[in-house]
Every structure is written in structure tokens, then in C-alpha cells.
Design a protein around this motif. Structure first.
Motif, PDB file in Angstrom:
ATOM      1  N   PRO A 186       0.830  -1.214   0.000  1.00 39.42           N
ATOM      2  CA  PRO A 186       0.000   0.000   0.000  1.00 39.42           C
ATOM      3  C   PRO A 186       0.860   1.257   0.000  1.00 39.42           C
ATOM      4  CG  PRO A 186       0.055  -0.988   2.184  1.00 39.42           C
ATOM      5  CD  PRO A 186       0.786  -1.932   1.265  1.00 39.42           C
ATOM      6  N   THR A 187       0.278   2.342  -0.467  1.00 40.17           N
ATOM      7  CA  THR A 187       0.976   3.627  -0.462  1.00 40.17           C
ATOM      8  C   THR A 187       0.107   4.657   0.252  1.00 40.17           C
ATOM      9  OG1 THR A 187       0.042   4.285  -2.588  1.00 40.17           O
ATOM     10  CG2 THR A 187       2.159   3.148  -2.650  1.00 40.17           C
ATOM     11  N   LEU A 188       0.752   5.633   0.831  1.00 41.45           N
ATOM     12  CA  LEU A 188       0.026   6.735   1.471  1.00 41.45           C
ATOM     13  C   LEU A 188      -0.406   7.734   0.409  1.00 41.45           C
ATOM     14  CD1 LEU A 188       2.326   7.399   4.547  1.00 41.45           C
ATOM     15  CD2 LEU A 188      -0.005   6.497   4.591  1.00 41.45           C
ATOM     16  N   PRO A 189      -1.527   8.422   0.628  1.00 43.74           N
ATOM     17  CA  PRO A 189      -1.908   9.492  -0.317  1.00 43.74           C
ATOM     18  C   PRO A 189      -0.921  10.632  -0.166  1.00 43.74           C
ATOM     19  CG  PRO A 189      -3.376   9.476   1.580  1.00 43.74           C
ATOM     20  CD  PRO A 189      -2.470   8.282   1.719  1.00 43.74           C
ATOM     21  N   GLU A 190      -0.888  11.476  -1.184  1.00 45.61           N
ATOM     22  CA  GLU A 190      -0.030  12.662  -1.103  1.00 45.61           C
ATOM     23  C   GLU A 190      -0.438  13.490   0.111  1.00 45.61           C
ATOM     24  OE1 GLU A 190       2.601  13.430  -2.990  1.00 45.61           O
ATOM     25  OE2 GLU A 190       2.332  11.581  -4.134  1.00 45.61           O
ATOM     26  N   ALA A 191       0.528  14.133   0.731  1.00 42.56           N
ATOM     27  CA  ALA A 191       0.242  14.952   1.909  1.00 42.56           C
ATOM     28  C   ALA A 191      -0.816  15.996   1.549  1.00 42.56           C
ATOM     29  CB  ALA A 191       1.515  15.643   2.375  1.00 42.56           C
ATOM     30  N   GLY A 192      -1.818  16.169   2.439  1.00 46.56           N
ATOM     31  CA  GLY A 192      -2.864  17.164   2.215  1.00 46.56           C
ATOM     32  C   GLY A 192      -4.088  16.611   1.519  1.00 46.56           C
ATOM     33  N   GLN A 193      -4.004  15.402   0.938  1.00 48.45           N
ATOM     34  CA  GLN A 193      -5.196  14.806   0.305  1.00 48.45           C
ATOM     35  C   GLN A 193      -6.079  14.197   1.391  1.00 48.45           C
ATOM     36  OE1 GLN A 193      -4.027  11.948  -2.635  1.00 48.45           O
ATOM     37  NE2 GLN A 193      -3.526  13.503  -4.154  1.00 48.45           N
ATOM     38  N   ALA A 194      -7.371  14.269   1.167  1.00 49.83           N
ATOM     39  CA  ALA A 194      -8.327  13.713   2.151  1.00 49.83           C
ATOM     40  C   ALA A 194      -8.226  12.193   2.140  1.00 49.83           C
ATOM     41  CB  ALA A 194      -9.729  14.157   1.802  1.00 49.83           C
TER      42      ALA A 194
END
Length: 196
Positions: free
Chosen positions: A183-191
Motif C-alpha cells: 500500500p501507499t500513502l496518499p499525497e500529503a494534504g489529500q483527504a
């Protein structure tokens, strides 16, 4: 390109692309990959290889012939012993890699060997004895970055291949770059879209 520094004791290409199914299939047998590993040390005769592998000379001769016909080994020198000419075999390259997904004739390239499967099998005993050093990391990068990183790893492998031979223990070195379903994290600031 021919490289003549470090082991083995004969000239060989740095890399050769495998472009036919027969070449890839030649690498798929564990005894043949072991023969190729031994030939990283120095050129050897079938008799020397059979002794090191503790296998019948006829068995080893068959596997050397398969490697020879696939262009993965060649005769690098000969010597006369009584009335017989002994052939010393060497690899044609330090590194073999599969260059295309399909061979020139359209036939699918086989995928019946996995270096990590071999490394896992070989390293099991070292793991149980506390002698296994290893890392695994994951990074979200582009395919271009992965390719560039792989080229740097290939240089590291070449350096390992050229280390002066000494000691009594053969060490393995495995490296690879591969896509995963980590899995990957969403870009910083994305909901966040995780379920509640």
C-alpha cells in the motif's frame, strides 16, 4: 565490451542479453546455474566441474553442452594431456539478462526460474546459523527511477564479481528491483478515503 579485471582468469563480456527461449531455459536448471557460478572463479574442465559438484562426469558434460549450445559458455583454452585435448570452459559474460518479453520469433520467453527463490533456498541454513545479512525496502518511485537504480545495482554486482577470491566459504549476494502490491500513502494534504 570485454572485461579483463578481477576473476575469472579469462576475458569475458560484461553483459549479454538473452534473446531466445533456449538461452533462458538453459539457465533454468539449478546444476547449470551452479556451473556458471563456479566459472566465475576460473575456467574449468568438465572433470574439474564434476569433482567440485560431486556429480558424474557424463552428467556435467551434458549440462555444459546445453550451456555451450545456448552461448552461455565457451572454450577459453585447451591443453594436451597425453593424447587427449582438455577443454577449459568459461562464461561468455559476467551477467546474463532477459532483454525482451517475446523472442524475435514471437515465442514467449520462459519465466521458469527466479533468482530470489534460489537465494531463499541457499540462505536458509545461514539464517538458522545467524549468518544471513539482508535488507528489504519498499519505495514508491517511477519505472524510470527503478531502471536507473537497477543500473547502479548492476555495477555493485559487478564489483562483487571482481572481488579477489580468498577464504574457504562461498558467499551469495542477491539483489533485485520488482513491483509490489504494497500500500501507499496518499499525497500529503489529500483527504483520506478509508472506510469509517
Amino acid at each position: 565490451m570485454t572485461v579483463d579485471t578481477g576473476p575469472p582468469d579469462y576475458d569475458l563480456a560484461d553483459r549479454i542479453a538473452l534473446t531466445s527461449p533456449a538461452q533462458v531455459k538453459a539457465l533454468s536448471h539449478p546444476l547449470r546455474t551452479t556451473i556458471l557460478h563456479l566459472l566465475h572463479e576460473r575456467a574449468a574442465t568438465v572433470s574439474e566441474l564434476a569433482g567440485a559438484l560431486e556429480r558424474p562426469k557424463s552428467t556435467v558434460a551434458h549440462h555444459v553442452k546445453v550451456l555451450y549450445e545456448a552461448g552461455l559458455v565457451r572454450v577459453v583454452r585447451t591443453r594436451r594431456v597425453r593424447a587427449i585435448e582438455e577443454r577449459f570452459y568459461g562464461r561468455t559474460a559476467r551477467l546474463f539478462y532477459v532483454s525482451v518479453e517475446r523472442a524475435a520469433d514471437g515465442e514467449d520467453m520462459p519465466r521458469d526460474f527466479n533468482d530470489f527463490e534460489v537465494a531463499a533456498r541457499e540462505s536458509s541454513d545461514a539464517f538458522h546459523r545467524g549468518k544471513l545479512w539482508g535488507f528489504i525496502r519498499h519505495a514508491r518511485i517511477s519505472e524510470e527511477q527503478a531502471s536507473e537504480f537497477w543500473e547502479r545495482m548492476a555495477e555493485l554486482v559487478a564489483g562483487f564479481d571482481r572481488l579477489p577470491r580468498s577464504g574457504d566459504t562461498m558467499y551469495g549476494f542477491a539483489v533485485g528491483v520488482y513491483p509490489t502490491d504494497q500500500p501507499t500513502l496518499p499525497e500529503a494534504g489529500q483527504a483520506s478515503t478509508s472506510p469509517t
